[in-house]
Motif scaffolding. Sequence first.
Motif, PDB file in Angstrom:
ATOM      1  N   GLY A   2       0.539  -1.193  -0.195  1.00 56.01           N
ATOM      2  CA  GLY A   2       0.245   0.529   0.393  1.00 56.01           C
ATOM      3  C   GLY A   2       0.738   0.671   0.320  1.00 56.01           C
ATOM      4  O   GLY A   2       0.378   2.274  -0.392  1.00 56.01           O
ATOM      5  N   SER A   3       2.136   1.134   0.588  1.00 57.63           N
ATOM      6  CA  SER A   3       2.917   2.206   0.908  1.00 57.63           C
ATOM      7  C   SER A   3       3.816   2.342  -0.618  1.00 57.63           C
ATOM      8  O   SER A   3       4.770   3.045  -1.015  1.00 57.63           O
ATOM      9  CB  SER A   3       3.221   2.973   1.922  1.00 57.63           C
ATOM     10  OG  SER A   3       4.202   1.513   1.661  1.00 57.63           O
ATOM     11  N   GLU A   4       4.457   1.447  -1.863  1.00 56.43           N
ATOM     12  CA  GLU A   4       5.071   1.288  -2.639  1.00 56.43           C
ATOM     13  C   GLU A   4       4.475   2.568  -3.780  1.00 56.43           C
ATOM     14  O   GLU A   4       3.665   3.158  -3.571  1.00 56.43           O
ATOM     15  CB  GLU A   4       4.487   0.836  -3.500  1.00 56.43           C
ATOM     16  CG  GLU A   4       5.189  -0.714  -2.625  1.00 56.43           C
ATOM     17  CD  GLU A   4       5.162  -2.423  -3.788  1.00 56.43           C
ATOM     18  OE1 GLU A   4       4.403  -2.105  -4.004  1.00 56.43           O
ATOM     19  OE2 GLU A   4       5.787  -3.267  -3.750  1.00 56.43           O
ATOM     20  N   VAL A   5       5.364   2.823  -4.186  1.00 55.88           N
ATOM     21  CA  VAL A   5       5.472   4.747  -5.374  1.00 55.88           C
ATOM     22  C   VAL A   5       5.491   3.150  -6.431  1.00 55.88           C
ATOM     23  O   VAL A   5       6.203   2.839  -7.131  1.00 55.88           O
ATOM     24  CB  VAL A   5       6.855   5.554  -4.778  1.00 55.88           C
ATOM     25  CG1 VAL A   5       6.976   6.676  -6.690  1.00 55.88           C
ATOM     26  CG2 VAL A   5       6.313   5.565  -3.798  1.00 55.88           C
ATOM     27  N   THR A   6       4.400   3.173  -7.652  1.00 54.97           N
ATOM     28  CA  THR A   6       3.822   3.607  -8.649  1.00 54.97           C
ATOM     29  C   THR A   6       4.025   4.821  -9.789  1.00 54.97           C
ATOM     30  O   THR A   6       4.153   5.399  -9.728  1.00 54.97           O
ATOM     31  CB  THR A   6       3.340   2.792  -8.795  1.00 54.97           C
ATOM     32  OG1 THR A   6       1.772   3.660  -9.191  1.00 54.97           O
ATOM     33  CG2 THR A   6       2.960   1.431  -7.955  1.00 54.97           C
ATOM     34  N   ASN A   7       3.903   3.927 -11.433  1.00 53.02           N
ATOM     35  CA  ASN A   7       3.502   5.453 -12.048  1.00 53.02           C
ATOM     36  C   ASN A   7       1.852   6.024 -12.581  1.00 53.02           C
ATOM     37  O   ASN A   7       2.273   7.286 -12.632  1.00 53.02           O
ATOM     38  CB  ASN A   7       3.714   4.652 -13.257  1.00 53.02           C
ATOM     39  CG  ASN A   7       4.961   3.815 -13.774  1.00 53.02           C
ATOM     40  OD1 ASN A   7       5.848   4.780 -13.710  1.00 53.02           O
ATOM     41  ND2 ASN A   7       5.393   3.285 -15.007  1.00 53.02           N
ATOM     42  N   GLU A   8       1.736   5.920 -11.207  1.00 57.85           N
ATOM     43  CA  GLU A   8       0.637   6.261 -10.939  1.00 57.85           C
ATOM     44  C   GLU A   8       0.427   7.668  -9.690  1.00 57.85           C
ATOM     45  O   GLU A   8      -0.445   8.126  -9.452  1.00 57.85           O
ATOM     46  CB  GLU A   8      -0.933   5.490 -10.764  1.00 57.85           C
ATOM     47  CG  GLU A   8      -1.428   5.158 -12.471  1.00 57.85           C
ATOM     48  CD  GLU A   8      -0.486   3.652 -12.296  1.00 57.85           C
ATOM     49  OE1 GLU A   8      -0.428   3.334 -12.127  1.00 57.85           O
ATOM     50  OE2 GLU A   8      -0.192   3.730 -14.115  1.00 57.85           O
ATOM     51  N   THR A   9       1.450   7.038  -8.950  1.00 56.70           N
ATOM     52  CA  THR A   9       1.653   7.971  -7.574  1.00 56.70           C
ATOM     53  C   THR A   9       2.135   9.470  -8.027  1.00 56.70           C
ATOM     54  O   THR A   9       2.381  10.211  -8.825  1.00 56.70           O
ATOM     55  CB  THR A   9       2.957   7.683  -6.953  1.00 56.70           C
ATOM     56  OG1 THR A   9       2.991   5.946  -7.016  1.00 56.70           O
ATOM     57  CG2 THR A   9       2.715   8.435  -5.649  1.00 56.70           C
TER      58      THR A   9
ATOM     59  N   LEU B 101       4.060  11.020   0.804  1.00 58.83           N
ATOM     60  CA  LEU B 101       4.102  11.040   2.587  1.00 58.83           C
ATOM     61  C   LEU B 101       5.571  10.193   2.863  1.00 58.83           C
ATOM     62  O   LEU B 101       6.027   9.492   2.726  1.00 58.83           O
ATOM     63  CB  LEU B 101       3.074   9.935   3.215  1.00 58.83           C
ATOM     64  CG  LEU B 101       3.023  10.399   4.722  1.00 58.83           C
ATOM     65  CD1 LEU B 101       3.242  11.549   5.450  1.00 58.83           C
ATOM     66  CD2 LEU B 101       2.017   9.750   5.479  1.00 58.83           C
ATOM     67  N   LEU B 102       6.404  11.803   3.387  1.00 57.92           N
ATOM     68  CA  LEU B 102       7.728  11.573   3.658  1.00 57.92           C
ATOM     69  C   LEU B 102       7.685  10.764   5.393  1.00 57.92           C
ATOM     70  O   LEU B 102       6.954  11.732   5.811  1.00 57.92           O
ATOM     71  CB  LEU B 102       8.448  12.493   2.889  1.00 57.92           C
ATOM     72  CG  LEU B 102       9.093  12.595   1.735  1.00 57.92           C
ATOM     73  CD1 LEU B 102       9.887  13.484   1.370  1.00 57.92           C
ATOM     74  CD2 LEU B 102       9.820  11.194   1.065  1.00 57.92           C
ATOM     75  N   GLU B 103       8.171   9.741   5.962  1.00 53.23           N
ATOM     76  CA  GLU B 103       8.439   9.849   7.117  1.00 53.23           C
ATOM     77  C   GLU B 103       9.597   9.457   7.259  1.00 53.23           C
ATOM     78  O   GLU B 103      10.529   8.502   6.903  1.00 53.23           O
ATOM     79  CB  GLU B 103       7.478   8.752   7.871  1.00 53.23           C
ATOM     80  CG  GLU B 103       7.944   7.778   9.005  1.00 53.23           C
ATOM     81  CD  GLU B 103       7.374   6.904   9.330  1.00 53.23           C
ATOM     82  OE1 GLU B 103       7.329   6.339  10.748  1.00 53.23           O
ATOM     83  OE2 GLU B 103       7.831   6.104   8.002  1.00 53.23           O
ATOM     84  N   VAL B 104      10.588  10.701   8.171  1.00 52.46           N
ATOM     85  CA  VAL B 104      11.554  10.279   8.231  1.00 52.46           C
ATOM     86  C   VAL B 104      12.017  10.286   9.576  1.00 52.46           C
ATOM     87  O   VAL B 104      11.237  10.727  10.853  1.00 52.46           O
ATOM     88  CB  VAL B 104      11.808  11.422   8.324  1.00 52.46           C
ATOM     89  CG1 VAL B 104      13.646  12.171   8.381  1.00 52.46           C
ATOM     90  CG2 VAL B 104      12.405  12.114   6.427  1.00 52.46           C
ATOM     91  N   ALA B 105      12.480   9.172  10.488  1.00 53.90           N
ATOM     92  CA  ALA B 105      11.974   8.752  11.425  1.00 53.90           C
ATOM     93  C   ALA B 105      13.914   7.938  12.108  1.00 53.90           C
ATOM     94  O   ALA B 105      14.314   7.790  11.660  1.00 53.90           O
ATOM     95  CB  ALA B 105      10.949   7.293  11.959  1.00 53.90           C
TER      96      ALA B 105
END
Length: 486
Positions: free
Chosen positions: A13-20, A24-28
């Motif tokens: 569900g959090s993958e980046v695809t061609n349709e993205t 949301l950037l999470e820096v932890a």
Amino acid sequence: KAQAIAGVIGGEGSEVTNETTDILLEVASFNPQKIRATRRKLSVSTDASYHYERGVDAHATARHLDFAVELIRSLAGGTPSAVADVSTSLDKPSPIRVRLERVGRLLGESIDPQQIERDLKSVGFAVTTDNSAESFTAAPPTWRNDVVGEVEVIEEIARLYGYDRFPDDIRPFRPSSVPDAPLYLTADRVARACAAAGLFEVRPLPFTKSSTEKSIRVLNPLAEDEAFLRETILDTLARRVEFNFAHMQRNVRLFETGAVFTRGKAGELPNERMHTAAIITGDRRPAHFSEPHPPHYDEWDAKALAETVAEAVFPAERVTFDAAEGNLLWSIKAGDTVIGSVQRVSLDAPAWASPAYGFEINLEALGESVFAIHDQTEIRNSASSRFKPIPTMPAIQVDLALIVPNSVRAADVETVIRRSAGDLLERLVLFDQFTGAGIPEGSRSLAWALTFRHQERTLRDREVQGRTERIVKSLESELGIRQRTG
């Protein structure tokens, strides 16, 4: 719903695809111990787990977020939205007091304080010098989670100074007053004895393909053909010999000191014991024009090597060998306790290979308390007890020829001679064996050279004669041996 395994791997569900279109950037900053435990539990290794389980700079998350946003804008465009900061207040690393005297003592060399300050500042440390000039404080940078005490700062000083710049001469002091462990001392003696005999030490992994009812299978074996913890070191050494045979190496002399394992009681950890073992096969010595085909190693070579090692392991005990049957050639005893065996080793070998022989000894066979006492008293004091003054009194040598039944071992004869001769017997050597004319059927003639000496005075002939007569009587009464007169 769940989107990822924190610090290890993301979900579909959090993958980046061609349709993205929205990201949301999470820096932890994750707890390294928890990430490591999760990665091991799930058997999932990723770049993220490798990164986080080694620790990251929690103070740099905001800076890293800004950097990531600028990269995305420069490559793909887009408009950043608001930032949500849910971090708690972070304490900066505490300054660590470092004593210059401690630096010199640990590194073995004094280093100029000004150079120490320059080096530490060059890698991000904040250095403050004390007024006393005997110490200073160093606050590690936020990304150095591994620096938590004085010794870590000193290690960093040594690294920056250069390990190659430290002297390599032997200094007249020990870095610690803690005595060496008895097993370590014994393993060192074994290694020296085996190396002196021309053997090579190996350090293989303690896994094997052989299995019995007491074998322990590894949960995550490196290979299915070595999925069990070994029960004997000879099993491991045998595989190394077969590897050498496969590479056309026929002369193999190996030894190892390591752990063996057997299954413990239900619910308990496996039994782990320290053993030492050696295996020999091939030519006894290199070929030479005077001897193009030297003899092969045999069981007597293995027995002699086992005797040398057993006496090095248990120097305060009387080591004996009892004959056995089949591939088990001798059982080795220290006192009345069986400590190991000498064996003919079965191998998957080519036709041109000579037989292989080996031994294995349990270093802990006599118990830890007795073992420790032997090492700490007999061995640690050996530097003063091993060397004796050169004898100044003359010795008397007596040659004793005996008619010995073939059923009686020479070792048993030696035991009776030593016991009957007493403390004046300095040396005992078996120098001749004869069968043939004049020797009864089923017997052999063994000739011994006995050297008697008193450390403080000249021996009298009647003293030696009396002891010789006592030896002959003891041999006749205990073993049925008589003296050869013709």
